[in-house]
Every structure is written in structure tokens, then in C-alpha cells.
Scaffold this active site. Sequence first.
Site, PDB file in Angstrom:
ATOM      1  N   HIS A   1      -2.673  80.428  38.039  1.00  0.00           N
ATOM      2  CA  HIS A   1      -3.938  79.676  38.133  1.00  0.00           C
ATOM      3  C   HIS A   1      -3.776  78.286  37.505  1.00  0.00           C
ATOM      4  O   HIS A   1      -4.050  78.113  36.321  1.00  0.00           O
ATOM      5  CB  HIS A   1      -5.047  80.417  37.385  1.00  0.00           C
TER       6      HIS A   1
ATOM      7  N   LEU B   1     -28.768  75.753  28.633  1.00  0.00           N
ATOM      8  CA  LEU B   1     -29.133  74.369  28.302  1.00  0.00           C
ATOM      9  C   LEU B   1     -27.897  73.495  28.134  1.00  0.00           C
ATOM     10  O   LEU B   1     -27.991  72.285  27.977  1.00  0.00           O
ATOM     11  CB  LEU B   1     -29.964  74.327  27.011  1.00  0.00           C
TER      12      LEU B   1
ATOM     13  N   LYS C   1     -25.111  74.334  25.805  1.00  0.00           N
ATOM     14  CA  LYS C   1     -24.565  74.312  24.435  1.00  0.00           C
ATOM     15  C   LYS C   1     -23.081  73.989  24.444  1.00  0.00           C
ATOM     16  O   LYS C   1     -22.581  73.253  23.600  1.00  0.00           O
ATOM     17  CB  LYS C   1     -24.722  75.709  23.800  1.00  0.00           C
TER      18      LYS C   1
ATOM     19  N   CYS D   1      -3.514  82.423  43.582  1.00  0.00           N
ATOM     20  CA  CYS D   1      -3.487  83.845  43.231  1.00  0.00           C
ATOM     21  C   CYS D   1      -3.754  84.712  44.466  1.00  0.00           C
ATOM     22  O   CYS D   1      -2.885  84.813  45.312  1.00  0.00           O
ATOM     23  CB  CYS D   1      -4.439  84.119  42.073  1.00  0.00           C
TER      24      CYS D   1
ATOM     25  N   GLU E   1      -5.621  75.863  37.713  1.00  0.00           N
ATOM     26  CA  GLU E   1      -6.919  75.283  37.339  1.00  0.00           C
ATOM     27  C   GLU E   1      -7.232  75.443  35.848  1.00  0.00           C
ATOM     28  O   GLU E   1      -8.005  74.677  35.292  1.00  0.00           O
ATOM     29  CB  GLU E   1      -8.050  75.887  38.191  1.00  0.00           C
TER      30      GLU E   1
END
Length: 549
Positions: A516, A23, A25, A390, A518
Site C-alpha cells: 500500500h 469536527l 480533532k 493490493c 498510499e
Amino acid sequence: MSSKGRAKQAKYIFVTGGVASSLGKGIVASSLAKLLQARGLSVAIQKFDPYLNIDPGTLNPYEHGECYVTNDGAETDLDLGHYERFLGVPTSQANNITTGRIYNNVITRERKGDYLGKTVQVIPHITDEIKRNFIILGDTGQYDIVLTEIGGCVGDIESLPFIEAARQLRWDLGQHNTLFIHLTLVPYLASAGELKTKPTQHSVKMLSESGIQPDIIVCRTEHPIPLEMRKKIGLFCNVSSNDVIEAIDAETIYDVPLLMKKEKLDQRVLYKLDIYNDKDADLDQWKGFLGKLKNPSDSVTIGLIGKYVELKDSYKSIAESFIHAGAANETKVNLKWISSETLTEDGYEKKLEELDGILVAPGFGERGIEGKINAVRFAREKKIPFFGICLGMQCAVIEFARNVVGLTDAHSSEMDKESSAHVIDLMEEQKSVTNKGGTMRLGAYSCKIEKGTLAHQIYGKLTIQERHRHRYEFNNQYLEQMKTAGMTMSGINPDSNLVEIIELRDHPFFIGVQFHPEYKSTVLNPAPLFVNFVKACLKNAIPLMRGAK
Ligand code: GLN
């Protein structure tokens, strides 16, 4: 509350969920935290997950989505990525605790004899350990508010000890130091043309059976919830209708802080926690980002080549980084998710021709690897902007070794033990490692960038810190050969000499990074590699073909 020079006394907010999973959270918790932060409060968010793995590092991405890595090298739930992207504050191991870790701590202590003579039980030993972890961040004195998201759904057997520990914490700390927010679903029944409150009533009832009366109920819904319905939910669930908050479906997750502000969620929270704060949440920069996100003046199509493309959550941070980088360039980034396994089939080039840029994603194992290598070759030869992360960088090294250096058999020892040229290989210290959990090169490492390179231009500095999650590395035995053939190793780890960034000069944009980037991209601080990659794709795009607006 806090005063200058004195450590802060934290207050604790718990976010539970009911009716259904997924949902959002994490998004509601992050949005509330953002609003509180924008009012000048210092906020931490943490997630408690009910599964028995010590951390999600050993879970298949199909099972659990992306594994998010923190600066201190913790492998965590992807919701921590949302916390960092919304708040711009780094998280750590302390922000993600699983039932597995709790039990592991208790059982280790039992073996040491810490409970000698006692029967070790869920209550009080497990719940005490949960409570100790609930307040670790709060006890540092750095935070006004610690928000805890409890994974799973109310009523699940496995999340019961978390719920019980939260109930006890309210008993320990009192009403004004703890707050319970329950997120539920108010479904719309198309056949009846009505929103339904019954699932919410049942879910709150179930939570009360565990001794917790929610203070605020947040209702996910596809349609606005009228006042009468809020009153009804309030009446059945023992809250004021002001504490029934509508969380209507949003165009983007980054709208949710503003929607929650409109619903006065932050005001209700502060009121209930007895915190006096009359500042208006300062969301100017946030709104600036949203403005750019929603009004792009251009668009690009970027191929994300990966093997877990059926489940978009597997590459959550990459997808979000493109949203941040797109907004920074006032450009809509259309991500095309391409399964690398399809890039060995006849005519695969067709799939790549329509792209303005190619990203080869991180990953593990052999499946789909040749398709990734084909995508790199295509990008290199056709001069399409390329970004390898990576495993994506490792593929770029393999492709170059095979097709430019002439080591036709080149491979990574992860994929092919028999290859005669392991241009990607395990480090000596990894060779003896047998345990899988938490044993990769994990977390933030320094990287020294060579002056005048593309990496230097992108980062604008010579030393950076980025986060890692991998076992295999560029094999330095091949360094000279690769350099001579034209590959630039533009980023090196100053302590271990490992290659962290590779690039090609005679190409508009070709870069691979062992780390990474990101994981560090946030709404207000987009990752420079993504921003510049999108910029390069934009340059490469032919306006007529990309359907510019
Ligand atoms: N499988 C590769 C390694 O372990 C790459 C990992 C990744 O892409 N995160 O080194």
C-alpha cells in the site's frame, strides 16, 4: 527544556472534543503539531480511542473508515495517516491505543497475578495503565511535546477513563507540563442569522464536571467569530478571549496549519506551556505545496474502482495521495468513485471510457470482484494507465491469467475455493491462522526492484520499503507461465521471494503492487507511484476532452 545531548523532558497536550463528532480533532491536532514542528520542536501525536476492539483492524471500513497501517505493522485509526502526512514522521503501535488494549493489558496482568490480593478497578488500575501509555512516547526522551487526541465526545460514558487519566496527569506533572485544548462547534442558525455559543458553553461545562478546565477552546465555525463573541465564550468558559481560537471551514485540510497560525494557536500553546521559542514557524515548503495545489495548470479524471465507495473515508490515504501527487504535477485530480459492483452491468464500459486512468482499490471478500477484473481488462486492452493496489494487483494477476495465459478459471482462493487455478493463494504459514486480529502480513517489508523496469524508473532505486496489509499472495507456481505470457514481476521480496510488483511492458503504464504505497505519501514527500501514475494519466488525457484550464 531540552538541551544538547540531554534527553528531552516532554510536555503533554490533550485535545478533546465536544458538541458533535467529526469536527476534525485530528486535523486541528496535526495542524498544531505542524506549527510546533516548524518552530524546530520535536513533536509526537497519538490517538486514544474509546472502543473495545484491541485495534481497528477488525472493523468494517463503513464503520470506521480506512484502517491505517504503520511501519511496525500496527493497524490503526485513520487519524494517524493525517499525523504522518502533516508531520512527515512515521508513527507506530504506541501512537494508537484503544480502551480494548488498555483492558487487555490490565486483565492479562491480573491473570498473571500482578495485582494479587487486590480488587482490580477502573480507578486506579485502568487509569494508571492509560497514564502509562500517555507518557510512553514522551519517556523516550525524543520529544519536546506529545500531543494526545482523545477520540469520541466529552460526555460519552466510554471516554470517561481517558478524561480522568488526563486530569490525573495534570495533577502529577503540573500546569506548565500539561495543556488541555477543547474543540467545539459554534453552529450558525440560518433562520436567526446568528452564531450560537450555548453548545460550547455546555460542552465546556461537561468537561469541567470531569475536573478539566480547558486552557484553549478551538471553535469550528462556518463564519468568522467576532471579538465580542470570543469574549462571551471566554467569560462563560473561564478562558481569556485570546484563548478562544476560530477554526473556520477551510477549502482544504492543508490550509488549517496556516489558519491556526493566523489565530496564533501555536503562540498561545507555547506561552501556556512556558516554552520560550521565538522562531517563526518555517512553512515555506508547505506554502509551496499549497500554491501548486490551488493553481493547477491541468486536470485529469481518474476512476477509483472499489467496493466501499459510498464512504470516502474508506480510501482516505489513497484520496490524500492523489492530492499530494496532483500538486506535484500541478494537476487537479478529479477522482471518480465507481462501485465495482456496477461494472458487471450491461454497457459498463461507458463508465470507464471517460477516464484518463484507472485505479483498482484494495479490499476484502468476493463482492464486486468481477467488476474490478472487468476494469483491469478494460485498462489493459484499451491501454489506459492502470494502477492496482493490493487486491487491485491481485485482480490484475487474475485477469491476465484468465484472458492472456488462458487459465479461464483462474481466481484467488479468497474468492473461489473451487477454482482450478489459484493464481492468488494463501501462504503456507497463513493456512493455520484462525485469529483475525493482527494476523495478516502487516507493516513494512523490503522489496527488490528489477533494473530497467517501470518500477525502477518510478522509484529510481533498486531496494524499497513499503507497507503491507493482506493475507493472500501471488502464487509462485504460476510464475514462469505468467512471465512467458508477458507479465513482468518487477519487485520481489528478497527474504520470502514473494511477488510484490507486477507490470506489463507493451502498455503505456500498467502496474500492480501488493503493498500500500498510499500509507507513505506525505505533503512534502508524495508517493512516487502516485506521482508517476498521475503523470501517465496526464499524458493519456486528450486535452479537449478533459477540459484543460
Ligand atoms: N483481500 C486481499 C488479501 O487479503 C487483499 C487485501 C487488501 O487489498 N488490502 O490478500
